[in-house]
Design a protein around this motif. Structure first.
Motif, PDB file in Angstrom:
ATOM      1  N   PRO A 101       0.827  -1.209   0.000  1.00  0.00           N
ATOM      2  CA  PRO A 101       0.000   0.000   0.000  1.00  0.00           C
ATOM      3  C   PRO A 101       0.866   1.266   0.000  1.00  0.00           C
ATOM      4  O   PRO A 101       1.846   1.364   0.731  1.00  0.00           O
ATOM      5  CB  PRO A 101      -0.804  -0.118   1.297  1.00  0.00           C
ATOM      6  CG  PRO A 101      -0.002  -1.018   2.164  1.00  0.00           C
ATOM      7  CD  PRO A 101       0.751  -1.934   1.254  1.00  0.00           C
ATOM      8  N   VAL A 102       0.505   2.196  -0.869  1.00  0.00           N
ATOM      9  CA  VAL A 102       1.221   3.463  -1.001  1.00  0.00           C
ATOM     10  C   VAL A 102       0.183   4.581  -1.028  1.00  0.00           C
ATOM     11  O   VAL A 102      -0.841   4.465  -1.695  1.00  0.00           O
ATOM     12  CB  VAL A 102       2.050   3.496  -2.306  1.00  0.00           C
ATOM     13  CG1 VAL A 102       2.695   4.843  -2.514  1.00  0.00           C
ATOM     14  CG2 VAL A 102       3.093   2.397  -2.313  1.00  0.00           C
ATOM     15  N   ILE A 103       0.464   5.663  -0.323  1.00  0.00           N
ATOM     16  CA  ILE A 103      -0.438   6.809  -0.344  1.00  0.00           C
ATOM     17  C   ILE A 103      -0.063   7.687  -1.523  1.00  0.00           C
ATOM     18  O   ILE A 103       1.092   8.068  -1.692  1.00  0.00           O
ATOM     19  CB  ILE A 103      -0.367   7.602   0.967  1.00  0.00           C
ATOM     20  CG1 ILE A 103      -0.821   6.733   2.138  1.00  0.00           C
ATOM     21  CG2 ILE A 103      -1.217   8.858   0.873  1.00  0.00           C
ATOM     22  CD1 ILE A 103      -0.702   7.392   3.482  1.00  0.00           C
ATOM     23  N   SER A 104      -1.041   8.008  -2.343  1.00  0.00           N
ATOM     24  CA  SER A 104      -0.858   8.884  -3.492  1.00  0.00           C
ATOM     25  C   SER A 104      -1.623  10.173  -3.210  1.00  0.00           C
ATOM     26  O   SER A 104      -2.822  10.146  -2.937  1.00  0.00           O
ATOM     27  CB  SER A 104      -1.388   8.212  -4.759  1.00  0.00           C
ATOM     28  OG  SER A 104      -1.255   9.067  -5.865  1.00  0.00           O
ATOM     29  N   VAL A 105      -0.926  11.306  -3.276  1.00  0.00           N
ATOM     30  CA  VAL A 105      -1.488  12.591  -2.876  1.00  0.00           C
ATOM     31  C   VAL A 105      -1.353  13.586  -4.017  1.00  0.00           C
ATOM     32  O   VAL A 105      -0.355  13.585  -4.733  1.00  0.00           O
ATOM     33  CB  VAL A 105      -0.735  13.126  -1.634  1.00  0.00           C
ATOM     34  CG1 VAL A 105      -1.184  14.520  -1.276  1.00  0.00           C
ATOM     35  CG2 VAL A 105      -0.913  12.191  -0.459  1.00  0.00           C
ATOM     36  N   SER A 106      -2.334  14.437  -4.173  1.00  0.00           N
ATOM     37  CA  SER A 106      -2.223  15.572  -5.083  1.00  0.00           C
ATOM     38  C   SER A 106      -2.888  16.768  -4.419  1.00  0.00           C
ATOM     39  O   SER A 106      -3.820  16.621  -3.630  1.00  0.00           O
ATOM     40  CB  SER A 106      -2.866  15.267  -6.439  1.00  0.00           C
ATOM     41  OG  SER A 106      -4.247  15.054  -6.291  1.00  0.00           O
ATOM     42  N   GLY A 107      -2.371  17.930  -4.733  1.00  0.00           N
ATOM     43  CA  GLY A 107      -2.945  19.117  -4.136  1.00  0.00           C
ATOM     44  C   GLY A 107      -2.344  20.390  -4.661  1.00  0.00           C
ATOM     45  O   GLY A 107      -1.535  20.387  -5.593  1.00  0.00           O
ATOM     46  N   LYS A 108      -2.762  21.480  -4.072  1.00  0.00           N
ATOM     47  CA  LYS A 108      -2.214  22.786  -4.429  1.00  0.00           C
ATOM     48  C   LYS A 108      -2.382  23.727  -3.245  1.00  0.00           C
ATOM     49  O   LYS A 108      -3.249  23.542  -2.391  1.00  0.00           O
ATOM     50  CB  LYS A 108      -2.881  23.338  -5.675  1.00  0.00           C
ATOM     51  CG  LYS A 108      -4.377  23.564  -5.573  1.00  0.00           C
ATOM     52  CD  LYS A 108      -4.923  24.020  -6.906  1.00  0.00           C
ATOM     53  CE  LYS A 108      -6.438  24.136  -6.849  1.00  0.00           C
ATOM     54  NZ  LYS A 108      -6.995  24.557  -8.142  1.00  0.00           N
ATOM     55  N   PHE A 109      -1.502  24.719  -3.204  1.00  0.00           N
ATOM     56  CA  PHE A 109      -1.635  25.764  -2.201  1.00  0.00           C
ATOM     57  C   PHE A 109      -1.225  27.082  -2.812  1.00  0.00           C
ATOM     58  O   PHE A 109      -0.509  27.135  -3.813  1.00  0.00           O
ATOM     59  CB  PHE A 109      -0.827  25.455  -0.927  1.00  0.00           C
ATOM     60  CG  PHE A 109       0.665  25.399  -1.133  1.00  0.00           C
ATOM     61  CD1 PHE A 109       1.442  26.544  -1.038  1.00  0.00           C
ATOM     62  CD2 PHE A 109       1.284  24.189  -1.395  1.00  0.00           C
ATOM     63  CE1 PHE A 109       2.815  26.483  -1.211  1.00  0.00           C
ATOM     64  CE2 PHE A 109       2.655  24.114  -1.574  1.00  0.00           C
ATOM     65  CZ  PHE A 109       3.434  25.270  -1.479  1.00  0.00           C
TER      66      PHE A 109
END
Length: 134
Positions: A70-78
């Motif tokens: 299991p791997v956490i995949s993250v996307s976002g912006k600030f």
């Protein structure tokens, strides 16, 4: 007895140093204008918030399997507004390959020297093949 002496010394030093530490105090409290947060039992989540000073962030993530792990995949912006009133924004992803930010305000390194670029191209075009020994 030694523990008591060491404890008294540590407390004494901390008491003497603590008044010398200056903690910055914000000029004003920045209100949170909006905030959202969701999480699911399967590991998916998202959150977003906006501050009264123009600061914004949003992010979403999920758990995926990479080679049965299991791997956490993250996307976002600030984004934020600097002291001159200019808005700076960064988008990013983070997963098993690392953290990958993108934005106009991020520093850019010097260009790759031509000789190194040619060498890298040659290596890419001529991958190493291990010879089998008898």
């Amino acid at each position: 007895m030694i523990r008591l002496t060491v404890t008294i010394l540590v407390v004494g030093v901390c008491s003497a140093v603590l008044p010398l530490v200056k903690v910055p105090v914000p000029k004003e409290v920045i209100p949170i204008v909006s905030q959202e947060s969701n999480s699911n039992p399967d590991g998916q989540y998202n959150f977003a918030f906006e501050g009264g000073d123009g600061t914004r962030q949003q992010q979403s993530g999920e758990v995926k399997l990479v080679e049965d792990k299991p791997v956490i995949s993250v996307s976002g912006k600030f984004s934020y507004v600097d002291e001159e009133g200019a808005t700076h924004a960064v988008t990013y992803t983070a997963d098993e390959t690392g953290y990958h930010p993108d934005g106009d305000t991020l520093p850019v390194g010097p260009p790759v020297p031509e000789a190194i670029a040619r060498a890298l191209k040659y290596i890419e075009e001529h991958p190493y093949k291990e010879e089998k020994s008898n």
